[in-house]
Scaffold this active site. Sequence first.
Site, mmCIF file in Angstrom:
data_model
loop_
_atom_site.group_PDB
_atom_site.id
_atom_site.type_symbol
_atom_site.label_atom_id
_atom_site.label_comp_id
_atom_site.label_asym_id
_atom_site.label_seq_id
_atom_site.Cartn_x
_atom_site.Cartn_y
_atom_site.Cartn_z
ATOM 1 N N ARG A 28 33.319 -41.778 -31.288
ATOM 2 C CA ARG A 28 34.628 -42.400 -31.345
ATOM 3 C C ARG A 28 34.704 -43.987 -31.614
ATOM 4 O O ARG A 28 35.228 -44.854 -31.088
ATOM 5 C CB ARG A 28 35.123 -42.127 -29.855
ATOM 6 C CG ARG A 28 35.514 -41.014 -29.733
ATOM 7 C CD ARG A 28 37.001 -40.413 -30.342
ATOM 8 N NE ARG A 28 37.466 -39.165 -29.852
ATOM 9 C CZ ARG A 28 38.209 -38.575 -29.108
ATOM 10 N NH1 ARG A 28 38.620 -39.497 -28.080
ATOM 11 N NH2 ARG A 28 38.360 -37.366 -28.759
ATOM 12 N N ARG A 32 40.943 -46.591 -30.157
ATOM 13 C CA ARG A 32 42.172 -47.581 -29.676
ATOM 14 C C ARG A 32 41.420 -48.999 -28.789
ATOM 15 O O ARG A 32 42.276 -49.665 -28.718
ATOM 16 C CB ARG A 32 42.682 -46.736 -28.709
ATOM 17 C CG ARG A 32 43.965 -45.829 -29.141
ATOM 18 C CD ARG A 32 44.379 -44.793 -28.302
ATOM 19 N NE ARG A 32 43.431 -44.065 -27.840
ATOM 20 C CZ ARG A 32 43.535 -42.872 -27.063
ATOM 21 N NH1 ARG A 32 44.545 -42.641 -26.604
ATOM 22 N NH2 ARG A 32 42.348 -42.153 -26.748
ATOM 23 N N ARG A 41 47.225 -47.653 -36.702
ATOM 24 C CA ARG A 41 47.980 -46.645 -36.295
ATOM 25 C C ARG A 41 49.555 -46.830 -36.232
ATOM 26 O O ARG A 41 50.185 -45.923 -36.439
ATOM 27 C CB ARG A 41 47.235 -46.450 -34.749
ATOM 28 C CG ARG A 41 47.868 -45.076 -34.175
ATOM 29 C CD ARG A 41 46.920 -44.953 -33.047
ATOM 30 N NE ARG A 41 47.081 -43.878 -32.026
ATOM 31 C CZ ARG A 41 48.324 -43.744 -31.144
ATOM 32 N NH1 ARG A 41 49.167 -44.785 -31.035
ATOM 33 N NH2 ARG A 41 48.229 -42.813 -30.473
ATOM 34 N N ASP A 78 39.707 -35.395 -36.818
ATOM 35 C CA ASP A 78 39.963 -34.852 -35.463
ATOM 36 C C ASP A 78 39.316 -33.516 -35.430
ATOM 37 O O ASP A 78 39.346 -32.737 -36.675
ATOM 38 C CB ASP A 78 41.133 -34.865 -34.870
ATOM 39 C CG ASP A 78 40.922 -34.618 -33.186
ATOM 40 O OD1 ASP A 78 40.691 -35.453 -32.550
ATOM 41 O OD2 ASP A 78 41.134 -33.496 -32.758
ATOM 42 N N TYR A 155 40.659 -24.938 -27.200
ATOM 43 C CA TYR A 155 42.014 -25.360 -27.300
ATOM 44 C C TYR A 155 43.073 -24.346 -28.131
ATOM 45 O O TYR A 155 44.243 -24.586 -27.627
ATOM 46 C CB TYR A 155 41.979 -26.787 -28.356
ATOM 47 C CG TYR A 155 41.363 -27.808 -27.803
ATOM 48 C CD1 TYR A 155 42.277 -28.787 -26.980
ATOM 49 C CD2 TYR A 155 39.991 -28.202 -27.825
ATOM 50 C CE1 TYR A 155 41.623 -29.966 -26.620
ATOM 51 C CE2 TYR A 155 39.418 -29.438 -27.075
ATOM 52 C CZ TYR A 155 40.250 -30.093 -26.604
ATOM 53 O OH TYR A 155 39.720 -31.343 -26.086
HETATM 54 O O1 CP3 Z 1 33.771 -40.853 -33.563
HETATM 55 C C1 CP3 Z 1 34.777 -41.115 -34.447
HETATM 56 O O2 CP3 Z 1 35.031 -42.356 -34.560
HETATM 57 C C2 CP3 Z 1 35.377 -40.132 -35.269
HETATM 58 C C3 CP3 Z 1 36.647 -39.649 -34.956
HETATM 59 C C4 CP3 Z 1 36.839 -38.570 -33.807
HETATM 60 C C5 CP3 Z 1 38.107 -38.286 -33.243
HETATM 61 N N1 CP3 Z 1 37.943 -37.301 -32.461
HETATM 62 C C6 CP3 Z 1 39.139 -39.589 -33.559
HETATM 63 C C7 CP3 Z 1 40.231 -39.172 -32.114
HETATM 64 C C8 CP3 Z 1 36.013 -37.552 -33.617
HETATM 65 C C9 CP3 Z 1 34.645 -37.059 -34.022
HETATM 66 C C10 CP3 Z 1 36.940 -36.693 -32.858
HETATM 67 C C11 CP3 Z 1 36.259 -35.513 -32.105
HETATM 68 C C12 CP3 Z 1 37.020 -34.832 -31.030
HETATM 69 N N2 CP3 Z 1 38.664 -34.626 -30.969
HETATM 70 C C13 CP3 Z 1 36.410 -34.187 -30.078
HETATM 71 C C14 CP3 Z 1 35.050 -33.847 -30.020
HETATM 72 C C15 CP3 Z 1 34.327 -35.076 -29.291
HETATM 73 C C16 CP3 Z 1 34.568 -35.249 -28.052
HETATM 74 O O3 CP3 Z 1 35.090 -36.233 -27.511
HETATM 75 O O4 CP3 Z 1 33.906 -34.329 -26.899
HETATM 76 C C17 CP3 Z 1 37.252 -33.639 -29.188
HETATM 77 C C18 CP3 Z 1 37.435 -32.612 -27.735
HETATM 78 C C19 CP3 Z 1 38.663 -34.081 -29.837
HETATM 79 C C20 CP3 Z 1 40.105 -33.655 -29.490
HETATM 80 C C21 CP3 Z 1 40.790 -34.751 -29.089
HETATM 81 N N3 CP3 Z 1 41.432 -35.679 -30.054
HETATM 82 C C22 CP3 Z 1 41.339 -35.142 -27.903
HETATM 83 C C23 CP3 Z 1 40.879 -34.396 -26.475
HETATM 84 C C24 CP3 Z 1 42.062 -36.345 -28.055
HETATM 85 C C25 CP3 Z 1 43.010 -37.191 -27.210
HETATM 86 C C26 CP3 Z 1 42.081 -37.769 -26.172
HETATM 87 C C27 CP3 Z 1 42.107 -39.344 -26.438
HETATM 88 O O5 CP3 Z 1 41.222 -39.882 -26.430
HETATM 89 O O6 CP3 Z 1 43.311 -39.675 -26.500
HETATM 90 C C28 CP3 Z 1 42.055 -36.463 -29.360
HETATM 91 C C29 CP3 Z 1 42.772 -37.676 -30.052
HETATM 92 C C30 CP3 Z 1 41.933 -38.836 -30.697
HETATM 93 N N4 CP3 Z 1 40.862 -38.126 -31.678
HETATM 94 C C31 CP3 Z 1 41.649 -39.986 -30.735
HETATM 95 C C32 CP3 Z 1 40.848 -40.573 -31.573
HETATM 96 C C33 CP3 Z 1 40.622 -41.826 -32.127
HETATM 97 C C34 CP3 Z 1 42.792 -40.904 -30.105
HETATM 98 C C35 CP3 Z 1 44.206 -40.654 -30.758
HETATM 99 C C36 CP3 Z 1 45.047 -42.041 -30.735
HETATM 100 O O7 CP3 Z 1 44.830 -42.890 -31.602
HETATM 101 O O8 CP3 Z 1 45.661 -42.111 -29.991
#
Ligand code: CP3
Length: 354
Positions: A28, A32, A41, A78, A155
């Site tokens: 990640r 944010r 964003r 994502d 999910y």
């Molecule tokens: O690593 C990186 O920088 C690449 C981008 C990336 C995102 N999600 C961006 C994201 C990657 C590789 C993911 C994978 C992801 N997404 C996983 C597997 C990795 C892990 O964390 O276990 C999972 C389970 C998800 C599902 C997901 N997406 C959730 C549960 C959430 C909400 C949680 C949160 O942090 O808000 C997201 C949203 C998400 N995916 C964000 C980002 C940058 C935040 C969104 C925002 O800007 O509001």
Amino acid sequence: MNFKVKNDTFLRALLRQPTEYTPLWMMRQAGRYLPEYRATRRTAGSFLGLCKNPDFATEVTLQPLDRFPLDAAILFSDILTVPDAMGLGLYFAEGEGPKFERPIVTEADVKALHVPDIGTDLKYVTDAVSQIRKALDGRVPLIGFSGSPWTLACYMVEGGGSDDYAKVKTMMYKNPKMMHSILEVTAQTVTAYLNAQIEAGAQAVMIFDSWGGALSHSAFHEFSLAYTQRIVEGLIKEKDGVRIPSIVFTKGGGLWIESIANSGCDAVGLDWTMDIGVARQKVGNKVALQGNLDPTVLFATPDVIRNEVEKVLSSYGYGSGHVFNLGHGISQHTDPENAAALVQAVHELSKKYH
Ligand code: CP3
């Protein structure tokens, strides 16, 4: 040696070839905690607005690299784009995380599931991959990724995040055939999706099995690892004469590290719970390891961060085969200065181990 990438330390470490220092990237890393990410964003209007527009996806992928000398870029997207393309209707409710409009409940829902046409339904992802690869211009390698079928199914059946996975695990125990049908079509989709990312320019791929650790020993092997393994077997292994390494990350998977290492992947991602030195002894020369600093360490001071980095590096010990990373995603509440301290510490302190 990959002549197309100026800094190929990350790819060499994944293949356990000699490197001058331990390469790192952060799960990640675009997110944010970076003010520039929050600004883009806002312009895009939403998180999905970022993911679905290759210009924005390229911009935010490069942001952490412009700030820190990281050794790899990861596609900004994502894991939930896959079930979205399979027809479930992904949306983000403000402050509540991801949700699906049409979660899988009945046998009819399962029958309606199909392998999407990657070239159309997920074109925005492969377009982003080729655009990012171009924008990187060989600076560092680009990682493509997908969720594992089990993690995606969590999910798809729960309809969003869950604390106990009660719905998906109930289905798994009460109606294993139904569960297997979901995993089967999802595994076919993920294989095609990752191969499309490789064709578009991804130089390594990572499978996130974020919720594999919620399963029992036997259920993990039957419902999670078996499908991950089939995906790994179906991946393109070489493009233009260059090896495309694969990484399998199972959060909570330390107990099963030997079987994960036997899946055919090139590297195993570790969360922060396992001693990486013990993990190395268990996998021997079979795979490289990626990890495994507790992301909460980044809430402390640069001195503490340095100390904790040294613990991970010394536990892994001498030689190649280690890609430094966090054990899970960086928190949105992290001070970017502390991320900078982490990158500097890894690069400086790791030299003596190579
Ligand atoms: O690593 C990186 O920088 C690449 C981008 C990336 C995102 N999600 C961006 C994201 C990657 C590789 C993911 C994978 C992801 N997404 C996983 C597997 C990795 C892990 O964390 O276990 C999972 C389970 C998800 C599902 C997901 N997406 C959730 C549960 C959430 C909400 C949680 C949160 O942090 O808000 C997201 C949203 C998400 N995916 C964000 C980002 C940058 C935040 C969104 C925002 O800007 O509001």
